[in-house]
Motif scaffolding. Sequence first.
Motif, PDB file in Angstrom:
ATOM      1  N   GLN A 182      43.887 -10.877  59.692  1.00 15.37           N
ATOM      2  CA  GLN A 182      45.130 -10.336  60.696  1.00 15.37           C
ATOM      3  C   GLN A 182      45.470 -12.002  61.098  1.00 15.37           C
ATOM      4  OE1 GLN A 182      44.317  -7.498  63.557  1.00 15.37           O
ATOM      5  NE2 GLN A 182      43.173  -9.088  64.763  1.00 15.37           N
ATOM      6  N   LEU A 183      45.531 -12.998  60.129  1.00 16.57           N
ATOM      7  CA  LEU A 183      45.346 -14.335  60.698  1.00 16.57           C
ATOM      8  C   LEU A 183      47.125 -14.909  60.609  1.00 16.57           C
ATOM      9  CD1 LEU A 183      44.641 -16.847  57.852  1.00 16.57           C
ATOM     10  CD2 LEU A 183      44.054 -14.279  57.597  1.00 16.57           C
ATOM     11  N   ARG A 184      47.368 -15.780  61.577  1.00 20.43           N
ATOM     12  CA  ARG A 184      48.471 -16.393  61.594  1.00 20.43           C
ATOM     13  C   ARG A 184      48.400 -17.977  61.435  1.00 20.43           C
ATOM     14  NH1 ARG A 184      53.373 -14.908  63.123  1.00 20.43           N
ATOM     15  NH2 ARG A 184      52.621 -12.884  64.041  1.00 20.43           N
ATOM     16  N   VAL A 185      48.479 -18.743  60.165  1.00 27.84           N
ATOM     17  CA  VAL A 185      48.252 -20.170  60.079  1.00 27.84           C
ATOM     18  C   VAL A 185      49.376 -20.810  60.773  1.00 27.84           C
ATOM     19  CG1 VAL A 185      48.139 -22.044  58.453  1.00 27.84           C
ATOM     20  CG2 VAL A 185      47.136 -19.556  57.694  1.00 27.84           C
ATOM     21  N   GLY A 186      48.883 -21.846  61.598  1.00 26.27           N
ATOM     22  CA  GLY A 186      49.900 -22.387  62.605  1.00 26.27           C
ATOM     23  C   GLY A 186      50.376 -21.885  63.939  1.00 26.27           C
ATOM     24  N   GLY A 187      49.650 -20.569  64.088  1.00 24.92           N
ATOM     25  CA  GLY A 187      50.066 -19.928  65.411  1.00 24.92           C
ATOM     26  C   GLY A 187      51.303 -19.411  65.528  1.00 24.92           C
ATOM     27  N   ALA A 204      58.313 -20.015  54.344  1.00 20.49           N
ATOM     28  CA  ALA A 204      57.412 -21.019  54.684  1.00 20.49           C
ATOM     29  C   ALA A 204      56.024 -20.265  55.245  1.00 20.49           C
ATOM     30  CB  ALA A 204      57.951 -21.621  56.270  1.00 20.49           C
ATOM     31  N   LYS A 205      56.045 -18.907  55.845  1.00 19.46           N
ATOM     32  CA  LYS A 205      54.735 -18.455  56.180  1.00 19.46           C
ATOM     33  C   LYS A 205      53.874 -18.169  55.035  1.00 19.46           C
ATOM     34  CE  LYS A 205      53.179 -15.231  59.570  1.00 19.46           C
ATOM     35  NZ  LYS A 205      51.915 -14.782  58.942  1.00 19.46           N
ATOM     36  N   ALA A 206      54.593 -17.844  53.879  1.00 20.26           N
ATOM     37  CA  ALA A 206      54.009 -17.443  52.582  1.00 20.26           C
ATOM     38  C   ALA A 206      53.396 -18.705  52.081  1.00 20.26           C
ATOM     39  CB  ALA A 206      54.785 -17.106  51.356  1.00 20.26           C
ATOM     40  N   LEU A 207      53.899 -20.017  52.163  1.00 21.59           N
ATOM     41  CA  LEU A 207      53.259 -21.185  51.651  1.00 21.59           C
ATOM     42  C   LEU A 207      52.010 -21.725  52.712  1.00 21.59           C
ATOM     43  CD1 LEU A 207      56.568 -23.246  50.883  1.00 21.59           C
ATOM     44  CD2 LEU A 207      55.350 -21.791  49.360  1.00 21.59           C
ATOM     45  N   PRO A 252      47.195 -20.002  50.510  1.00 23.06           N
ATOM     46  CA  PRO A 252      45.719 -20.792  49.939  1.00 23.06           C
ATOM     47  C   PRO A 252      44.988 -20.638  51.137  1.00 23.06           C
ATOM     48  CG  PRO A 252      48.079 -22.199  50.013  1.00 23.06           C
ATOM     49  CD  PRO A 252      48.379 -20.996  50.712  1.00 23.06           C
ATOM     50  N   VAL A 253      45.178 -20.363  52.390  1.00 24.68           N
ATOM     51  CA  VAL A 253      44.130 -20.135  53.274  1.00 24.68           C
ATOM     52  C   VAL A 253      43.351 -18.679  52.882  1.00 24.68           C
ATOM     53  CG1 VAL A 253      43.561 -19.550  55.537  1.00 24.68           C
ATOM     54  CG2 VAL A 253      45.195 -21.480  55.207  1.00 24.68           C
ATOM     55  N   VAL A 254      44.226 -17.486  52.718  1.00 24.76           N
ATOM     56  CA  VAL A 254      43.854 -16.215  52.226  1.00 24.76           C
ATOM     57  C   VAL A 254      43.161 -16.274  51.166  1.00 24.76           C
ATOM     58  CG1 VAL A 254      44.498 -14.102  51.664  1.00 24.76           C
ATOM     59  CG2 VAL A 254      45.357 -14.796  53.658  1.00 24.76           C
ATOM     60  N   LEU A 255      43.385 -17.308  50.269  1.00 22.85           N
ATOM     61  CA  LEU A 255      42.631 -17.117  49.039  1.00 22.85           C
ATOM     62  C   LEU A 255      41.350 -17.848  49.189  1.00 22.85           C
ATOM     63  CD1 LEU A 255      45.299 -17.716  46.107  1.00 22.85           C
ATOM     64  CD2 LEU A 255      44.124 -15.680  46.687  1.00 22.85           C
ATOM     65  N   ASP A 256      41.181 -18.663  49.918  1.00 19.09           N
ATOM     66  CA  ASP A 256      39.895 -19.174  50.085  1.00 19.09           C
ATOM     67  C   ASP A 256      38.997 -18.465  50.873  1.00 19.09           C
ATOM     68  OD1 ASP A 256      38.074 -21.593  50.688  1.00 19.09           O
ATOM     69  OD2 ASP A 256      38.484 -21.244  52.714  1.00 19.09           O
ATOM     70  N   ILE A 257      39.723 -17.715  51.962  1.00 22.54           N
ATOM     71  CA  ILE A 257      38.687 -16.699  52.672  1.00 22.54           C
ATOM     72  C   ILE A 257      38.436 -15.420  51.607  1.00 22.54           C
ATOM     73  CG2 ILE A 257      38.827 -14.670  54.398  1.00 22.54           C
ATOM     74  CD1 ILE A 257      40.990 -16.523  55.636  1.00 22.54           C
ATOM     75  N   GLU A 281      52.113 -30.405  57.760  1.00 20.74           N
ATOM     76  CA  GLU A 281      50.622 -30.529  57.935  1.00 20.74           C
ATOM     77  C   GLU A 281      49.909 -29.202  57.308  1.00 20.74           C
ATOM     78  OE1 GLU A 281      49.488 -29.125  62.166  1.00 20.74           O
ATOM     79  OE2 GLU A 281      51.987 -28.928  62.315  1.00 20.74           O
ATOM     80  N   HIS A 282      50.705 -28.453  57.004  1.00 22.66           N
ATOM     81  CA  HIS A 282      49.872 -27.120  56.155  1.00 22.66           C
ATOM     82  C   HIS A 282      50.133 -27.062  54.522  1.00 22.66           C
ATOM     83  CE1 HIS A 282      49.359 -25.452  60.098  1.00 22.66           C
ATOM     84  NE2 HIS A 282      50.514 -25.668  60.428  1.00 22.66           N
ATOM     85  N   LEU A 283      50.818 -28.069  54.070  1.00 22.18           N
ATOM     86  CA  LEU A 283      51.252 -28.287  52.682  1.00 22.18           C
ATOM     87  C   LEU A 283      50.523 -29.340  52.220  1.00 22.18           C
ATOM     88  CD1 LEU A 283      55.041 -27.503  52.897  1.00 22.18           C
ATOM     89  CD2 LEU A 283      53.133 -25.846  52.782  1.00 22.18           C
ATOM     90  N   ALA A 284      49.318 -28.886  51.149  1.00 19.06           N
ATOM     91  CA  ALA A 284      48.443 -29.889  50.750  1.00 19.06           C
ATOM     92  C   ALA A 284      49.403 -30.818  49.847  1.00 19.06           C
ATOM     93  CB  ALA A 284      47.409 -29.275  50.033  1.00 19.06           C
ATOM     94  N   TRP A 285      50.375 -30.584  49.287  1.00 12.79           N
ATOM     95  CA  TRP A 285      51.319 -31.440  48.377  1.00 12.79           C
ATOM     96  C   TRP A 285      52.183 -32.147  48.817  1.00 12.79           C
ATOM     97  CZ3 TRP A 285      56.024 -29.782  48.531  1.00 12.79           C
ATOM     98  CH2 TRP A 285      56.632 -28.499  49.131  1.00 12.79           C
TER      99      TRP A 285
END
Length: 421
Positions: free
Chosen positions: A81-86, A114-117, A121-126, A416-420
């Motif tokens: 139940q995370l929110r990347v970027g708050g 935007a939220k999906a992008l 990646p964060v969820v897949l790492d978790i 800041e959240h997009l590695a590419w």
Amino acid sequence: MKLTVVGGGSTYTPELVDGFARLRDTLPVEELVLVDPAAERLELVGGLARRIFGRQGHPGRIVTTDDLDAGVDGADAVLLQLRVGGQAARERDETWPLECGCIGQETTGAGGLAKALRTVPVVLDIAERVRRANPRAWIIDFTNPVGIVTRALLQAGHRAVGLCNVAIGFQRKFAGLLGTAPADVHLAHVGLNHLTWETGVRLGGPEGENVLPKLLAEHGEAIADDLRLPRALLDRLGVIPSYYLRYFYAHDEVVGDLRTKPSRAAEVAAMERELLTMYGDPALDEKPALLAKRGGAYYSEAAVDLAAALLGGGGSPYQVVNTFNRGTLPFLPDDAVIEVQAAVGPTGPVPLPVPEPDPLFAGLIANVTAYEDLALEAALRGGRDRVFRALLAHPLIGQYAYADTLTDRLVAHNREHLAWA
């Protein structure tokens, strides 16, 4: 039984904890781990969580940590139940699309992309770390956009199920209107996450009496008011759409509303500040009434039901979940993720057969599925052109000039959240 909540510092976590405490006979949690990098929030939420367990006489242990690997080690199920970027990122998702005359919303349209992008990646790492810790653990995803995130997890081979509270909200609402127990209400719920219709409401189970016509005839006005859609539209559709369909069926009206009032993100941020102050009160040992306005109604009950069924300890035999299509809707690929009633057990969910939807609904489902394909590709592989293609495919955008401008703004606001980028 050990359960871990990633994003445990959320102000919504006490609702989840309250459900675990109340429904401990359904899901006997021995250890509940709350994982979050925000130490101050986690301390406040964890303190209240322990007091809730204590007040309700729950014998389980609550652990708080910022160490993800330690938190998921040995967990039987992990709830995301995370929110990347708050809330700051959510505020942007809800505002910059409006500059182009498009819906500003965190789960659909440009903001949802935007939220999906940011999130996939964060969820897949978790999930990879969960798999290393316990390959048999179930991942229950409540993180939006649930359909895209769940598809990413399933395509990567994870034991994952997506969960949303829209269906259980309808179930509770209809049970109240019908004067019956929620467990007696079986929804013919079909579509994609945040793009669903109730095409039947049956009493007693999948083969029970369909009382949808009765609901529309006797309570159509109240239902329409809740959805902020005209009663006449519901009568013409002959079904009950989720409230997210308002973004499609009344797009320009909604854009006008959003431009004239504070964003939902701003409202939630203010609410969260007040809630965290409350959570710091050592005398508080129950979820405060204000939490009901935070969103996610009945999530705790849905989460307990799903976890219990997956872990073999009980739970309802039929639940609305997000899972692979596998031929359920024949006009979609098997690996599309749909949101339907399913039989849920320790081997996972199996969607129940559903009548093929009316073309009015099936066409939109197919269109948004194509967008989700492109959105997931953009989330996994990156690149401006992939973002553009996903935006161009979305039925709420669809014009190349809008897609081009929105691509630039999405990248600028999320660099800041997009590695590419």
